[in-house]
Design an enzyme around this catalytic site. Structure first.
Site, PDB file in Angstrom:
ATOM      1  N   ASN A   1     -42.378  16.267  31.144  1.00 14.08           N
ATOM      2  CA  ASN A   1     -43.220  16.346  29.955  1.00 14.08           C
ATOM      3  C   ASN A   1     -43.859  15.017  29.556  1.00 14.08           C
ATOM      4  O   ASN A   1     -44.898  15.003  28.898  1.00 14.08           O
ATOM      5  CB  ASN A   1     -42.430  16.932  28.770  1.00 14.08           C
ATOM      6  CG  ASN A   1     -41.174  16.149  28.462  1.00 14.08           C
ATOM      7  OD1 ASN A   1     -40.486  15.672  29.351  1.00 14.08           O
ATOM      8  ND2 ASN A   1     -40.857  16.028  27.190  1.00 14.08           N
TER       9      ASN A   1
ATOM     10  N   GLU B   1     -30.548  11.587  27.305  1.00 18.44           N
ATOM     11  CA  GLU B   1     -31.298  12.225  26.223  1.00 18.44           C
ATOM     12  C   GLU B   1     -31.515  13.652  26.661  1.00 18.44           C
ATOM     13  O   GLU B   1     -32.219  13.910  27.627  1.00 18.44           O
ATOM     14  CB  GLU B   1     -32.611  11.469  25.990  1.00 18.44           C
ATOM     15  CG  GLU B   1     -33.290  11.859  24.689  1.00 18.44           C
ATOM     16  CD  GLU B   1     -34.174  13.072  24.856  1.00 18.44           C
ATOM     17  OE1 GLU B   1     -33.742  14.174  24.435  1.00 18.44           O
ATOM     18  OE2 GLU B   1     -35.257  12.932  25.412  1.00 18.44           O
ATOM     19  N   LEU B   2     -30.882  14.588  25.941  1.00 19.24           N
ATOM     20  CA  LEU B   2     -30.756  15.952  26.444  1.00 19.24           C
ATOM     21  C   LEU B   2     -31.506  17.002  25.631  1.00 19.24           C
ATOM     22  O   LEU B   2     -31.224  18.183  25.744  1.00 19.24           O
ATOM     23  CB  LEU B   2     -29.272  16.329  26.515  1.00 19.24           C
ATOM     24  CG  LEU B   2     -28.401  15.427  27.385  1.00 19.24           C
ATOM     25  CD1 LEU B   2     -26.947  15.874  27.330  1.00 19.24           C
ATOM     26  CD2 LEU B   2     -28.894  15.409  28.818  1.00 19.24           C
TER      27      LEU B   2
ATOM     28  N   CYS C   1     -38.967  17.091  23.445  1.00 12.88           N
ATOM     29  CA  CYS C   1     -37.622  17.169  22.870  1.00 12.88           C
ATOM     30  C   CYS C   1     -37.618  16.956  21.361  1.00 12.88           C
ATOM     31  O   CYS C   1     -36.664  17.348  20.684  1.00 12.88           O
ATOM     32  CB  CYS C   1     -36.698  16.164  23.545  1.00 12.88           C
ATOM     33  SG  CYS C   1     -37.307  14.463  23.467  1.00 12.88           S
TER      34      CYS C   1
END
Length: 480
Positions: A156, A252-253, A286
């Protein structure tokens, strides 16, 4: 007509190499072929790790000035070829050309920030004589590189998220192996080219293109990899953490970002910020606004104002300056979102606007009255869908905001400083944006989440800390 790009080679320890096995890079808007890149093998990743070990010594011995100069030259190269980078981002990924231009600008800025932070990588003196019996001791600590960093990046933000791994790694004196998303490798390869032209020594950088099933385990399980920096989905992050063994991990999920609107808020500003934060990159972000909690006194007014903005979002050709939103990364993802919205509808939710899929495109969608157990509510949508909820007060909004296994960032609109402070204190997230969207970020700030949203912090200064270690030095002074 297909646009041919220079993506046929991957960078293996500073050398551009080809492989017979290829991966096609397709434009998600129309499945048109753009280019092909090598499909790396297990042998390739093993070689990359072996050479990166040598590269880590080279990187550690580079002076701060050398690191700074390379980072600034790479940033200048990106700026000089700005439109070329932006078109690559837009073609292979999900962003419109205007969004891609913004990402290109940010990537150059991320590298310049990394250069600035390299000079600030310092330590402190330690007063050993604070403990009785240690008047004859003095010392300090300094920071040293971790060694070999493995970075795995998503589709992204295919350029700036590479910059957020590569810039800090070079600034801290590490070697780095980058595995970009299979769907969007071309932007990462162009970034690698910028660093090679900037004079980065060979063996310090590898950008390896390949399928995760072929090379992923070899990369993350290697004992010669000292740190893994991963940006991606929760399930993949959990798998990596189980396989990685005893090494540093930064992750970073993703998220399921809440957006609170109080009755005292500026509703026009709140509605505009929510729409911008929800539909940038077609919601494949996110930080994207997902759950909006609006106090009941202003709910109807906010909903009306918000829907005006949503209906003004123009979905279309990514390379058109007039397009606001492009496609999902592939039709499979668009179908997943379509099924999640349909599930919520069958459970009693209402679709106020949108809800229509055309290939990989999914219209900007607003859903009202979704049940709390719906996938749309509990999981990360990662698409152009926003949920509207009516709440009686701030306490309820905060409680419902926290009732998910994610906590990256949140937004709250209010003109009451006490409400803002209460939200900042009680929201279980890594960042609270007051009178702004959850989607707000600058590249210098600490960035990361709690719960299922990850481990550690990115943002240039903070990523450099993650990619370095403290070493203590203590002198015992003896009389001659």
């Amino acid at each position: 007509m297909a646009m041919k790009l220079a993506g046929k080679k991957m960078l293996l320890a500073g050398e551009w190499v080809e492989r017979e096995d290829k991966i096609d890079v397709l434009n998600p808007e129309n499945n048109e072929w753009i280019d092909s890149v090598p499909a790396a093998s297990k042998k390739d990743i093993e070689k990359a790790i072996t050479l990166a070990k040598e590269g880590s010594d080279i990187a550690a011995n580079m002076s701060v000035r050398e690191r700074m100069d390379i980072l600034n030259k790479a940033a200048s190269y990106i700026e000089e070829h700005h439109e070329d980078f932006a078109r690559t981002i837009a073609l292979e990924g999900v962003k419109t050309i205007n969004e891609a231009r913004g990402e290109t600008t940010r990537a150059a800025e991320t590298l310049r920030l990394s250069a600035e932070e390299a000079r600030r990588l310092t330590g402190e003196s330690v007063n050993f004589d604070q403990m009785p019996g240690n008047k004859d001791r003095m010392g300090y600590y300094f920071r040293f590189p971790v060694g070999v960093v493995a970075a795995i990046t998503p589709f992204n933000d295919p350029l700036n998220l590479v910059a957020h791994k590569l810039g800090p790694a070079v600034a801290a004196g590490n070697a780095i192996i980058i595995k970009p998303a299979t769907e969007t490798p071309l932007s990462a390869l162009k970034m690698a080219d910028a660093f090679m032209k900037a004079g980065l020594p060979k063996k310090v950088l590898t950008v390896i293109t390949g399928r995760s099933r072929d090379i992923g385990d070899s990369l993350i399980e290697s004992k010669d990899v000292n740190m893994i920096s991963f940006t991606g989905g929760y399930e993949t992050g959990e798998m990596i953490s189980k396989k990685a063994g005893l090494k540093k991990i930064s992750m970073e999920l993703g998220s399921n970002s809440p957006f609170i609107v109080r009755k005292d808020a500026d509703l026009k500003l709140a509605a505009a910020a929510a729409a911008s934060g929800a539909f940038a990159a077609a919601g494949q972000n996110c930080l994207s606004v997902q759950r909006m909690y609006v106090e009941e006194e202003v709910y109807d007014s906010l909903r009306e104002e918000f829907l005006k903005h949503v209906r003004d979002v123009k979905m279309g050709d990514k390379l058109s300056d007039s397009s606001d939103m492009g496609p999902l990364i592939n039709e499979k993802e668009a179908r997943r979102i379509e099924s999640w919205v349909q599930e919520a509808k069958e459970q009693g939710a209402s679709i106020l606007t949108g809800g229509v899929r055309r290939g990989a495109f999914y219209e900007p969608t607003v859903v009202e009255e979704a049940p709390e157990n719906a996938l749309l509510v509990k999981e990360e949508i990662f698409g152009p869908v926003v949920l509207l909820f009516k709440v009686k007060d701030l306490e309820e909004a905060i409680e419902r905001s926290n009732d998910v296994n994610y906590g990256l960032q949140a937004g709250i609109f209010t003109n009451n400083v006490n409400s803002a402070l209460q939200a900042a204190k009680k929201l279980h997230v890594g960042g609270v944006m007051i009178n702004d969207s959850s989607d707000f970020r600058i590249d210098a700030m600490p960035f990361g989440g709690v719960k299922g949203s990850g481990l550690g912090r990115e943002g240039v200064e903070f990523a450099i800390r993650e990619m370095s270690e403290e070493r203590l030095v203590c002198f015992k002074i003896t009389e001659e």
